[in-house]
Design an enzyme around this catalytic site. Structure first.
Site, short mmCIF file in Angstrom:
data_model
loop_
_atom_site.label_atom_id
_atom_site.label_comp_id
_atom_site.label_asym_id
_atom_site.label_seq_id
_atom_site.Cartn_x
_atom_site.Cartn_y
_atom_site.Cartn_z
N CYS A 1 0.87 -1.12 -0.26
CA CYS A 1 0.18 0.15 -0.13
C CYS A 1 1.21 1.64 0.20
O CYS A 1 0.45 2.31 -1.02
CB CYS A 1 -0.82 0.26 1.16
SG CYS A 1 -2.09 -1.66 1.02
C1 BEZ Z 1 0.46 -4.76 1.28
O1 BEZ Z 1 0.19 -3.91 1.89
O2 BEZ Z 1 1.91 -4.72 1.62
C2 BEZ Z 1 -0.50 -6.28 1.95
C3 BEZ Z 1 -1.92 -5.75 3.03
C4 BEZ Z 1 -2.50 -6.32 3.17
C5 BEZ Z 1 -2.27 -8.03 2.96
C6 BEZ Z 1 -0.83 -7.84 2.39
C7 BEZ Z 1 -0.16 -6.88 1.94
#
Ligand code: BEZ
Length: 210
Positions: free
Chosen positions: A45
């Site tokens: 994210c």
């Molecule tokens: C991420 O943004 O890295 C992420 C968020 C939720 C699950 C897996 C990765």
């Protein structure tokens, strides 16, 4: 039932990093890209929001406003934005909606319980100035999206609206386009005075209109 292409984008009001936002007011006269991410302080994210911030000028050029969302509270968004700037080299320059009661997430079907019953997945809704949904995308949490591809789709949608052309596989700006099937040859003569190449009666290729 899930929101579908051509549906009117449901309106909502929610808190964001840029104050309270009502979707229909926010998007008045513009295109909107509404996208959810699973969680603040997560690696994928963080990279996505940095990438969208770097593309802000490209969205502006196309009259598109971007709007991120997760089910985290505003105080978390505000604490996280510094990390985005520090690690991605670009400050957040668009609003992030806070949706701790999942009002917007439920309205837009951004929670997919078989993936995760509390967090939003990576949903995207492209909404046109008439407030119609023109694209939906759902990516898993572990895969960051390609926001250049979203710009490409928006270019295609805007070309279709303005010039009645569709875009072929892997089309890029400047490539040839396709006259949409609903335009007759008679109409096409008026619309494309430079002519077109007819491979088949249903496959009429034309230079990209500008
Ligand atoms: C991420 O943004 O890295 C992420 C968020 C939720 C699950 C897996 C990765």
């Amino acid at each position: 039932m899930a929101l579908q292409l051509g549906d009117t984008a449901p309106d909502f009001t929610a808190e964001s990093t840029a104050g309270k936002i009502s979707l229909h007011d926010y998007g008045s006269g513009s295109w909107v890209v509404l996208f959810s991410h699973p969680k603040d302080f997560t690696p994928v994210c963080t990279t996505e929001l940095g990438a969208v911030a770097k593309l802000k000028a490209e969205f502006d050029k196309r009259n598109v406003k971007v709007l991120g969302l997760s089910v985290d509270p505003l105080k978390d968004h505000k604490a996280w934005v510094g990390d985005i700037e520090e690690t991605q080299g670009c400050a957040l320059n668009f609003p992030l909606l806070a949706d701790p009661d999942r009002k917007v997430a439920n309205l837009y079907g951004m929670i997919h319980p078989n993936a995760n019953d509390t967090l939003t997945v990576r949903s995207v809704f492209v909404i046109d100035p008439n407030k119609k949904i023109r694209l939906t995308l759902t990516y898993p949490a572990s895969t960051g999206r390609n926001f250049e591809e979203l710009l490409r789709v928006i270019d295609s949608l805007q070309l279709t609206d303005k010039h009645k052309v569709a875009t072929p596989v892997n089309w890029r700006q400047g490539d040839d386009c396709i006259i949409v099937p609903s335009v007759s040859n008679e109409q096409a003569k008026e619309m494309f005075p430079g002519g077109w190449k007819e491979h088949k009666p249903y496959l009429r290729v034309v230079k990209q209109p500008h």
